[in-house]
Design an enzyme around this catalytic site. Sequence first.
Site, short mmCIF file in Angstrom:
data_model
loop_
_atom_site.label_atom_id
_atom_site.label_comp_id
_atom_site.label_asym_id
_atom_site.label_seq_id
_atom_site.Cartn_x
_atom_site.Cartn_y
_atom_site.Cartn_z
N GLY A 191 -11.09 -9.89 -6.75
CA GLY A 191 -9.66 -10.13 -6.94
C GLY A 191 -8.84 -8.88 -6.71
N HIS A 192 -9.42 -7.71 -7.01
CA HIS A 192 -8.71 -6.44 -6.77
C HIS A 192 -9.45 -5.70 -5.68
CE1 HIS A 192 -6.65 -2.71 -7.07
NE2 HIS A 192 -6.11 -2.94 -8.26
N GLU A 318 3.56 -5.96 -10.99
CA GLU A 318 3.25 -4.67 -10.38
C GLU A 318 3.29 -4.78 -8.85
OE1 GLU A 318 0.61 -2.05 -13.33
OE2 GLU A 318 -0.55 -3.64 -12.35
N CYS A 336 0.28 4.62 -7.63
CA CYS A 336 -0.90 4.14 -6.91
C CYS A 336 -0.53 3.35 -5.66
CB CYS A 336 -1.75 3.26 -7.82
SG CYS A 336 -2.86 4.15 -8.93
N CYS A 402 -4.81 4.66 -14.03
CA CYS A 402 -5.25 4.66 -12.63
C CYS A 402 -4.51 5.68 -11.78
CB CYS A 402 -5.08 3.26 -12.04
SG CYS A 402 -3.43 2.56 -12.24
N CYS A 403 -3.26 5.96 -12.10
CA CYS A 403 -2.43 6.80 -11.23
C CYS A 403 -2.79 8.29 -11.25
CB CYS A 403 -0.95 6.62 -11.58
SG CYS A 403 -0.31 4.96 -11.23
#
Length: 640
Positions: A191-192, A318, A336, A402-403
């Site tokens: 999915g990602h 997002e 990101c 994550c960034c």
Amino acid sequence: MNKPSNDRQFRPVAVPDVELGGFWGKWQDAVCNSTAETLLDRCVEAGMLKAIDVDQPSPGVVIPIQPWGGTTQMFWDSDLGKSIETIAYSLYRRPNPKLEARADEIIDMYEKLQDEDGYLNAWFQRVEPNRRWTNLRDHHELYCAGHLMEAAVAYYQATGKRKLLDIMCRYADYMIKIFGHGEGQIPGYCGHEEVELALVKLARVTGEKKYLELSKYFIDERGTEPHFFTAEASRDGRDVSEYHQKTYEYAQAHQPVRAQTKVVGHAVRAMYLYSGMADVATEYKDDSLTAALETLWGDLTTKQMYITGGIGPAASNEGFTDYFDLPNDTAYAETCASVGLVFWASRMLGRGPDRRYADIMEQALYNGALPGLSTDGKTFFYDNPLESAGKHHRWKWHHCPCCPPNIARLVTSIGSYMYAVSDNEIAVHLYGESTARLKLANGAEVELEQTTNYPWDGAVAFTTRLEKPARFALSLRIPDWAEGATLSVNGEMLDLNANMRDGYARIDREWAAGDRVALYLPLALRPQYANPKVRQDAGRVALMRGPLVYCLETTDNGEDLNAIVLPRELPAAETVVLKDLNDAVALDLKVEREETSNWGTALYRKAPAERQVATARFVPYHLWDNRAPGEMLVWVQSDR
């Protein structure tokens, strides 16, 4: 001049083959001095090492399960992967035995954690072992694997140590058995997206085409019918209509990838998918993928991108909303996502230099991604608005971190985005003080020294070093904004128009040691007006100089930045070097300023505010919020 083929294959230069100085050298120093260790420290503080250490009891659920059925704790492997990747790149610039030893310790933990069959995922081995491969749509298993693969490639190239690379090759070999249309296999995909581009990196470093084939499989399967995510949910006993965002557009799985024409859904996922597609298009010379990507590129850059190269205006998904919906103060524009746009643009250059992609890569790099890191490398932005009332500031960490490692790994690997090589051509996509060691497929070995103070100054010089003369083409990007650019070789001026191909000046000749190329890119201040359909920018103007977007800050201009009005004809700007902002070039302009102090108590009145002549200082947007906190504004009132 030999006319180049339209079917070329350009691959990025390996990170250790480019040494950076100047602008990017300072940013890399910040990562080496602070960010790399900071990332690891904060991963430890969050409990990520306990999660992978089989010698300790499982920490269980540290971050609660959310309504979408998962938790950001599921992604911890990806955060550790990107942190190891950052450490790897930082070691090129500055050996750090202590930091390397810490990375080795984590890699040892992953080796002990890995199952005999090759499977590796801390969450599904230590917290929910019975849920492996049951919800690819939401649970990020392959995404985490992809980031660990990228870390493995980077760490192997940096240190020569194969342990993590071997671990991830075993995992990829296991995936090849698990995914497909054979009996007992899973006909699915993540999915990602992320594993797609990571598998290409793994294939390139190992020479194993089977990893390319798996990447291509994931790309080709996406969005096909009968839909995998629907069948998966039904098998798992989940309501097929109840899931995060309620649309397969969120994960770009609503159509087969070659049929997609509009950029939709979660912005980071989209960028990672398109990056993987572009890599596969290059490796297989797949015109059908390239054509789809060109359509998507036009859709994004003409209807859905901020002037900063920021993308994805909405926090709710997002990601993307409607065409021309680009609010400034509420802009999400995740760091990101701009990092991902840099990835995609870079890979679109795989089939040949083209200014359309490199210009956007530069724009997103300087103005969309780089704001995510402070000048000292210690604090970060997750979202990047283009206007702030003074309450938006960098933070030390985030529940979904994550960034920070994403911008850090981009900064420390930036040399590989600057240069690319093919059989008989060197392409220079980005400018910056550097020395690149390049090997062409025809056997020629070239050292190219680039001397410049770009982006503060537009003078760029290249000097060649070769053991013996060699014939190849050197292609230099001439940005679309660089009106009046000039180019010379060994003091002889070249006719740019006669040597241009797709926005690059292509110099095809026999080169010898000591040849010197001088490029000049005028950095004229230029106003930028938005398409009238962008309602949020109506009556406003933004300023750019070279690749940089500029903004106003309270620190230089006091409060009420919206009271500043730029004249229709821009006055000459005075440039000022700011020592406290990495020697950045600021711009001082004569403007008008609406009086706010004598307005009175009325909220509304029939007469507009009076104006006075004033001077406004504009600073590069990527540097805002590095000094005293306050307001910030990119789009300024325009007196038209």
